[in-house]
Design a protein around this motif. Sequence first.
Motif, PDB file in Angstrom:
ATOM      1  N   ALA A 266      25.990  76.869   8.694  1.00  0.00           N
ATOM      2  CA  ALA A 266      27.416  76.720   9.012  1.00  0.00           C
ATOM      3  C   ALA A 266      28.225  77.886   8.461  1.00  0.00           C
ATOM      4  CB  ALA A 266      27.934  75.404   8.450  1.00  0.00           C
ATOM      5  N   GLU A 267      27.783  78.458   7.338  1.00  0.00           N
ATOM      6  CA  GLU A 267      28.477  79.617   6.783  1.00  0.00           C
ATOM      7  C   GLU A 267      28.380  80.817   7.720  1.00  0.00           C
ATOM      8  OE1 GLU A 267      29.023  81.552   2.355  1.00  0.00           O
ATOM      9  OE2 GLU A 267      27.154  80.540   2.876  1.00  0.00           O
ATOM     10  N   LYS A 268      27.305  80.837   8.528  1.00  0.00           N
ATOM     11  CA  LYS A 268      27.156  81.896   9.531  1.00  0.00           C
ATOM     12  C   LYS A 268      27.708  81.449  10.886  1.00  0.00           C
ATOM     13  CE  LYS A 268      22.942  83.547   7.271  1.00  0.00           C
ATOM     14  NZ  LYS A 268      21.478  83.780   7.425  1.00  0.00           N
ATOM     15  N   LYS A 269      28.498  80.364  10.869  1.00  0.00           N
ATOM     16  CA  LYS A 269      29.167  79.841  12.062  1.00  0.00           C
ATOM     17  C   LYS A 269      28.179  79.312  13.094  1.00  0.00           C
ATOM     18  CE  LYS A 269      33.138  82.900  11.457  1.00  0.00           C
ATOM     19  NZ  LYS A 269      34.049  83.884  12.078  1.00  0.00           N
TER      20      LYS A 269
ATOM     21  N   ALA B 180       5.646  61.990   3.304  1.00  0.00           N
ATOM     22  CA  ALA B 180       4.531  61.174   3.814  1.00  0.00           C
ATOM     23  C   ALA B 180       4.405  61.432   5.317  1.00  0.00           C
ATOM     24  CB  ALA B 180       4.735  59.706   3.475  1.00  0.00           C
ATOM     25  N   ASP B 181       4.532  60.383   6.136  1.00  0.00           N
ATOM     26  CA  ASP B 181       4.377  60.566   7.580  1.00  0.00           C
ATOM     27  C   ASP B 181       5.695  60.845   8.292  1.00  0.00           C
ATOM     28  OD1 ASP B 181       5.267  58.017   6.951  1.00  0.00           O
ATOM     29  OD2 ASP B 181       4.394  57.112   8.733  1.00  0.00           O
ATOM     30  N   ASP B 182       6.811  60.932   7.553  1.00  0.00           N
ATOM     31  CA  ASP B 182       8.100  61.293   8.147  1.00  0.00           C
ATOM     32  C   ASP B 182       8.183  62.808   8.274  1.00  0.00           C
ATOM     33  OD1 ASP B 182       9.201  58.734   8.478  1.00  0.00           O
ATOM     34  OD2 ASP B 182       9.746  58.647   6.367  1.00  0.00           O
ATOM     35  N   THR B 183       8.251  63.290   9.493  1.00  0.00           N
ATOM     36  CA  THR B 183       8.329  64.719   9.763  1.00  0.00           C
ATOM     37  C   THR B 183       9.638  65.021  10.474  1.00  0.00           C
ATOM     38  OG1 THR B 183       5.921  64.820   9.998  1.00  0.00           O
ATOM     39  CG2 THR B 183       7.182  66.686  10.836  1.00  0.00           C
ATOM     40  N   GLN B 184      10.365  66.008   9.963  1.00  0.00           N
ATOM     41  CA  GLN B 184      11.665  66.364  10.528  1.00  0.00           C
ATOM     42  C   GLN B 184      11.707  67.863  10.776  1.00  0.00           C
ATOM     43  OE1 GLN B 184      14.933  64.666   8.304  1.00  0.00           O
ATOM     44  NE2 GLN B 184      13.743  62.855   7.729  1.00  0.00           N
ATOM     45  N   LEU B 185      12.085  68.242  12.001  1.00  0.00           N
ATOM     46  CA  LEU B 185      12.198  69.633  12.411  1.00  0.00           C
ATOM     47  C   LEU B 185      13.668  69.974  12.591  1.00  0.00           C
ATOM     48  CD1 LEU B 185       9.473  69.625  15.234  1.00  0.00           C
ATOM     49  CD2 LEU B 185       9.120  70.017  12.799  1.00  0.00           C
ATOM     50  N   TYR B 186      14.051  71.179  12.194  1.00  0.00           N
ATOM     51  CA  TYR B 186      15.440  71.573  12.401  1.00  0.00           C
ATOM     52  C   TYR B 186      15.535  73.082  12.550  1.00  0.00           C
ATOM     53  CZ  TYR B 186      15.345  72.460   7.314  1.00  0.00           C
ATOM     54  OH  TYR B 186      15.033  72.908   6.057  1.00  0.00           O
ATOM     55  N   VAL B 187      16.569  73.507  13.263  1.00  0.00           N
ATOM     56  CA  VAL B 187      16.764  74.919  13.552  1.00  0.00           C
ATOM     57  C   VAL B 187      18.253  75.177  13.699  1.00  0.00           C
ATOM     58  CG1 VAL B 187      16.586  74.600  16.062  1.00  0.00           C
ATOM     59  CG2 VAL B 187      16.007  76.808  15.058  1.00  0.00           C
ATOM     60  N   ALA B 188      18.684  76.355  13.303  1.00  0.00           N
ATOM     61  CA  ALA B 188      20.073  76.760  13.497  1.00  0.00           C
ATOM     62  C   ALA B 188      20.264  77.193  14.947  1.00  0.00           C
ATOM     63  CB  ALA B 188      20.428  77.903  12.548  1.00  0.00           C
ATOM     64  N   LEU B 189      21.323  76.723  15.571  1.00  0.00           N
ATOM     65  CA  LEU B 189      21.598  77.040  16.976  1.00  0.00           C
ATOM     66  C   LEU B 189      22.302  78.398  17.051  1.00  0.00           C
ATOM     67  CD1 LEU B 189      22.745  73.515  18.234  1.00  0.00           C
ATOM     68  CD2 LEU B 189      20.471  74.544  18.331  1.00  0.00           C
ATOM     69  N   GLU B 190      21.514  79.454  16.861  1.00  0.00           N
ATOM     70  CA  GLU B 190      22.076  80.803  16.847  1.00  0.00           C
ATOM     71  C   GLU B 190      22.295  81.349  18.244  1.00  0.00           C
ATOM     72  OE1 GLU B 190      19.165  82.878  14.613  1.00  0.00           O
ATOM     73  OE2 GLU B 190      19.875  82.137  12.661  1.00  0.00           O
TER      74      GLU B 190
ATOM     75  N   THR C 199      30.230  72.028  11.096  1.00  0.00           N
ATOM     76  CA  THR C 199      31.624  71.752  10.757  1.00  0.00           C
ATOM     77  C   THR C 199      32.314  71.051  11.919  1.00  0.00           C
ATOM     78  OG1 THR C 199      32.357  73.893  11.599  1.00  0.00           O
ATOM     79  CG2 THR C 199      31.691  73.794   9.283  1.00  0.00           C
ATOM     80  N   SER C 200      33.365  70.319  11.609  1.00  0.00           N
ATOM     81  CA  SER C 200      34.101  69.600  12.659  1.00  0.00           C
ATOM     82  C   SER C 200      34.669  70.564  13.683  1.00  0.00           C
ATOM     83  CB  SER C 200      35.229  68.777  12.022  1.00  0.00           C
ATOM     84  OG  SER C 200      34.717  67.834  11.110  1.00  0.00           O
ATOM     85  N   ALA C 201      35.190  71.701  13.223  1.00  0.00           N
ATOM     86  CA  ALA C 201      35.764  72.675  14.150  1.00  0.00           C
ATOM     87  C   ALA C 201      34.693  73.250  15.072  1.00  0.00           C
ATOM     88  CB  ALA C 201      36.435  73.796  13.361  1.00  0.00           C
TER      89      ALA C 201
END
Length: 654
Positions: free
Chosen positions: A273-276, A376-386, A424-426
């Motif tokens: 978010a700091e990189k918008k 454990a078996d909980d796997t979460q993937l995430y990526v910045a939408l650049e 961010t909300s904006a």
Amino acid sequence: MTNKYALAAKRQRRRLERRWKATGSERDRVAYRKACRAANATILQARRQFYMNRIVAADADPRHRWTILRDLLHSTSPSEILSVQDCKQRCRMFADFFTQKVRAVKSKIASSLDQPADPLYADKSHHGDDMHDVTPPTIEEVKKLITSMPLKSSNMDVIPTRLLKSCVDVFAPLIARLASLSFRDGCFPARFKVASVTPLLKKAGLDSDVPSNYRPISNLNNVSKIIEKLFLQKIIGHVSRSSNFNERQSAYRRGHSTETALLCLLNDVYCAAEKKNRSLLILLDLSAAFDTLDINTLLRRLELTFGITGTALSWLRSYLSDRSQFVRVGSEQSATTVCEFGVPQGSVLGPLLFTLYIAPIAAVISSFGVRHLQYADDTQLYVALENSDSVATLEHCADALYEWFSRNGLSLNPDKSEAIVMGTSARLRTEAPTSSVTVSGSCISVANTVKSLGVTLDSALTFDHHVRNICKSSAYHLRALRHIRRSIDEHSAQSIACSLVGARIDYCNALLYGTSQANIDRLQRLQNSLARTVTGVRKYDHITPTLKQLHWLPISARINYKIALLTYKTLAMKQPEYLSTLIRQQHPVRQLRSSSHRLLATTTARSIFSSRAFCHAAPNVWNSLPYDVIDNSASLTIFKQKLKTHLFLKSYCT
């Protein structure tokens, strides 16, 4: 529960009631009302004395003490009374369902593969020393394990746990000898391979007649668990040092928790978010993960990827093979069935073996440049939408992960997966919304809130929903405590308050750093109500002296306490590594008076939203502490004492 005075008061009340109904006079009515008040007070005092006597008698046994308190709170669900025939039918039903469920998952996986599976296609070879043998345990190690065991036994225990602990000097040499022979020969005792499975509801409120709502929990012999713990102590150091161990796995590891995993996740979101940029998170769901693990694949992975060979590997092969189980409901049990796949849920080694089994997915995920976390078996993937390709990259990563799970005999359930876009909300208002993502051909709608490791995350990370859920769940226990408060002493009331409500307030509260003042005030009102219930202070009396008397830190101080504590542990142990890399010691370019202190380097955040990241919050909180707290704390215990004293004095004595 009632004593002779309460019985006499009841008899007096009934006698006056009969007289009042016979005469109907006002004088008799007043006498009857007075008798009612006196009887109620006497009965309440008798009830209080009854439970007080039981609690005092159980002071030496905390487990028994909490059994009494749960009985008083009516928090133990009443067990369903079933006939012998119903128990037999349920045993057969659960035994057939658990077996058929695993076979159905395996059949579905086999039909989805277009070509023969190669489960080790993404594995990396082990580099370093192999683990050939297992050193025999000492008697002192066994004594320490037996002493720390909880006082509970299962129907599989030949020796009750209480007897085992009371005669530790007798049993410790015998168990140490048994474990030494087992490790030397690479053979796990065959009589300990049978498990008694207890079906437990996955969540409260689910239909108890539907078998799919239950989770099979294996009850094992306590001697078997001691041998497993001894082996775990020998193997954990070797596998954790391996370069193939997944550093993003936070379960069953010292210094790691759900809170540290979520702090790492949100740190990356705040920095994006700091990189918008917004961040897209996908929470994946595995079906019957522990029960569908392939044993031969696990043994090959332990040998080739983690360097476990020789007698150590033979012992694990013996431990995993030829296992069987039966289902127990009430006093009845089903026929014994062979366990074709999986590791027993409820075992000591099962969780570690599962994490080693799925460790190679870290290489699969990193090859796409996608970040992830595991518990454990909980796997979460995430990526910045650049850019416009970020969503496609995450979808390709999820597809590759689906293929890896299928090749390794595990079933990823795309229909139960969840997704959320955070920022961010904006930025959420101005950017084009992402309505859905595709995982293995299944379209997943992007939600406004998701629950990750017990914490409700919303798109703008306001934590309004999470705080609301804490207050809602705590209100139930607060009402229950208020109902029984006059029947217990203040010490017991404080124990209940801290365990049932305080634990909910403190769970992952480091994530609330920088949240709105409205959320802090909402939690503070909850804590104030809890303090009034414990001490009996009136509603309109000033609450600060009461909190001070109870030595409870206010909500904002509790958040700072948790962040400072996690920072200390990270600096002391260099674990977890994903948090250790976010903070570093301050090294000024020229000699200053503060150079000798353990201050952390600070960076300036561009927005209030991004200042909530752990890489900013940890140095700010740490550097605000007095030098005698951060410099002269030789141990964790001393640091916690000094930290709480400082925050306590700052909150109530300034």
